[in-house]
Design an enzyme around this catalytic site. Sequence first.
Site, PDB file in Angstrom:
ATOM      1  N   ASP A   2       0.822  -1.209   0.000  1.00  6.00           N
ATOM      2  CA  ASP A   2       0.000   0.000   0.000  1.00  6.00           C
ATOM      3  C   ASP A   2       0.860   1.265   0.000  1.00  6.00           C
ATOM      4  OD1 ASP A   2      -2.341   1.355  -0.026  1.00  6.00           O
ATOM      5  OD2 ASP A   2      -2.864   0.988   2.066  1.00  6.00           O
ATOM      6  N   ASN A  50     -10.258  -3.423  -6.702  1.00  7.84           N
ATOM      7  CA  ASN A  50      -9.462  -2.457  -7.468  1.00  7.84           C
ATOM      8  C   ASN A  50     -10.007  -2.205  -8.880  1.00  7.84           C
ATOM      9  OD1 ASN A  50      -6.212  -3.396  -6.067  1.00  7.84           O
ATOM     10  ND2 ASN A  50      -7.642  -1.806  -5.412  1.00  7.84           N
TER      11      ASN A  50
HETATM   12  C1  FPP Z   1      -2.042  -0.031  -3.335  1.00  3.59           C
HETATM   13  O1  FPP Z   1      -1.543   1.289  -3.262  1.00  3.59           O
HETATM   14  C2  FPP Z   1      -1.393  -0.747  -4.424  1.00  3.59           C
HETATM   15  C3  FPP Z   1      -2.037  -1.311  -5.474  1.00  3.59           C
HETATM   16  C4  FPP Z   1      -3.507  -1.282  -5.617  1.00  3.59           C
HETATM   17  C5  FPP Z   1      -1.317  -1.948  -6.583  1.00  3.59           C
HETATM   18  C6  FPP Z   1      -0.049  -2.661  -6.256  1.00  3.59           C
HETATM   19  C7  FPP Z   1       0.724  -2.823  -7.503  1.00  3.59           C
HETATM   20  C8  FPP Z   1       2.069  -2.752  -7.633  1.00  3.59           C
HETATM   21  C9  FPP Z   1       2.949  -2.617  -6.479  1.00  3.59           C
HETATM   22  C10 FPP Z   1       2.752  -2.789  -8.960  1.00  3.59           C
HETATM   23  C11 FPP Z   1       2.375  -3.863  -9.935  1.00  3.59           C
HETATM   24  C12 FPP Z   1       2.453  -5.229  -9.392  1.00  3.59           C
HETATM   25  C13 FPP Z   1       3.389  -6.174  -9.704  1.00  3.59           C
HETATM   26  C14 FPP Z   1       3.284  -7.510  -9.075  1.00  3.59           C
HETATM   27  C15 FPP Z   1       4.508  -5.941 -10.618  1.00  3.59           C
HETATM   28  P1  FPP Z   1      -2.514   2.510  -3.539  1.00  3.59           P
HETATM   29  O2  FPP Z   1      -2.496   2.793  -4.993  1.00  3.59           O
HETATM   30  O3  FPP Z   1      -3.856   2.203  -2.998  1.00  3.59           O
HETATM   31  O4  FPP Z   1      -1.827   3.661  -2.745  1.00  3.59           O
HETATM   32  P2  FPP Z   1      -2.557   4.825  -1.924  1.00  3.59           P
HETATM   33  O5  FPP Z   1      -3.319   4.146  -0.831  1.00  3.59           O
HETATM   34  O6  FPP Z   1      -1.424   5.655  -1.426  1.00  3.59           O
HETATM   35  O7  FPP Z   1      -3.435   5.552  -2.886  1.00  3.59           O
END
Ligand code: FPP
Length: 244
Positions: A2, A50
């Site tokens: 996250d 998501n």
């Molecule tokens: C949550 O942070 C993260 C995600 C929904 C996506 C995770 C994806 C990756 C780390 C990259 C792609 C994956 C791989 C396996 C290569 P958020 O976007 O909700 O962050 P925030 O809470 O700060 O908005």
Amino acid sequence: MDGNGRWAQQQGRLRTFGHQQGSESVRRIVRASRRLGLRALTLYAFSEQNWERPRFEVEALMALLKDFLVSEREELIQRGIRLRMIGRRERLPGHVREVLDDVAAATADLDQMTLTLALSYGGREEIADAAREIARRAQAGELDPELVDARFFGNVLPSMEVGPVDLLVRTSGEQRVSNFLLWSTAYAELYFTDRLWPEFEVRDLFEALAEYQTRDRRFGRVACAATEGTLADPAALVASGVHV
Ligand code: FPP
């Protein structure tokens, strides 16, 4: 994993830049986990919820996922890492499914570590899907309902294929499970860090593991002698096959 969006915001960049940097964290943490001898690493890369994000962001995440799989294919093979996914595979775009299947097939027999990507995944959905299948089989007379207990579920849930989770790490300061591995984290140790995922370094993983080693895991019983003496000994941690 996250905090990608917040990290990007701090840099004055688009959220997708945060996901891009988040992919780099994935690469280094997978590599470090293998070096440490962890037996299983499960990454919550895309939740069932998501899909509700803006289309542009969803497409960027799918593209990053595909890039990761294509670019890491050979390294996964070299390092003996089996790749698999859990979640609603059928919801993923065809171009992602194709490369996912290819890498999963190419690594299927490798046994040094299992890297599971949770994609279009939801813990409740996984349990509900399994319950529906069990009900169908019972209705068809193929399964005695009396056989359905916690052990049975443990054998049918895809997330349990690598066993129960030992340590659940959540970055970015949020302290919730957010529909991740609901069944297999029943006795997981929880570790929360303020570090945002794109800035999560190998030393942060070490810190989480060191903290894990200080926990007294009792599984509802009294103090367990079996865990004593393994504390602060990385070799013992490795030998115990930790699932993060
Ligand atoms: C949550 O942070 C993260 C995600 C929904 C996506 C995770 C994806 C990756 C780390 C990259 C792609 C994956 C791989 C396996 C290569 P958020 O976007 O909700 O962050 P925030 O809470 O700060 O908005």
